[in-house]
Design a protein around this motif. Sequence first.
Motif, short mmCIF file in Angstrom:
data_model
loop_
_atom_site.label_atom_id
_atom_site.label_comp_id
_atom_site.label_asym_id
_atom_site.label_seq_id
_atom_site.Cartn_x
_atom_site.Cartn_y
_atom_site.Cartn_z
N HIS A 65 47.41 25.80 -15.75
CA HIS A 65 47.85 24.86 -16.79
C HIS A 65 49.11 24.11 -16.35
O HIS A 65 49.19 22.88 -16.47
N SER A 89 45.37 19.52 -21.61
CA SER A 89 45.15 20.11 -20.28
C SER A 89 45.07 21.63 -20.39
O SER A 89 44.33 22.27 -19.64
N GLY A 90 45.81 22.21 -21.34
CA GLY A 90 45.70 23.64 -21.55
C GLY A 90 44.32 24.04 -22.02
O GLY A 90 43.75 25.04 -21.55
#
Length: 223
Positions: A65, A89-90
């Motif tokens: 991440h 994005s996580g």
Amino acid sequence: MVRTSETRDKVVEVALRLFRDEGFHATTMRRIADEAGVSLGNAYYYFAGKDELVHELYMVIQRDHRDRALRVLVDGGSLSDNLAAVLHSGVDVMAPYHAFGGTFLQLALPTRSSSSPFSEESSDARSMAIDLMRATLAASKQKVPASLNDSLPTLLWMIYLGVTLHWVTDSSENQVRTRTLIDGLVPVVAKAVRLVRLPVARGLVADVAGLMKRMTSEEGLRP
């Protein structure tokens, strides 16, 4: 002969693949050892059991991440856009493990679990995640008082934990509800951050973040 660090990394790699593809309960330490090409005793030498490998998953996700999110941060961009990019994005990094999410939550919930985000064992992963939120604030044009440089990243990490909890329980296709939550949440957070310039809000943020810091400190984790 395979070096020690390479053997350990191979065990982790195989375990995470099996957790992702076949599920936690269907994966045994013997299966992990066989596919990693090591003896069962050797696998247990590195990890006491599958629970310890779940902690490794937590570390891997945090590293991935961080690496992915740092590439999408825009220097001078809005906090809303940068925070949305980091949170999305996580979710991207976690996506292959969604079927495993419920099991991970069960393992992480006990207060003494090493996989808990608040555990002493998770301090490196927690610091990594909070540092990512600090980088998000630093890259954004919306600046905050220097007195809150430690407090706000911690609170943003807590928001990310809340998003993660929603993602774990999100049964919508491709977890679209979690994506909707992120897109609706980040403008609210950005507006709230603007308010911290007011003394009364600044003190409240510092108080809440101080509580979070105590919860995750070594002293706060002791019974």
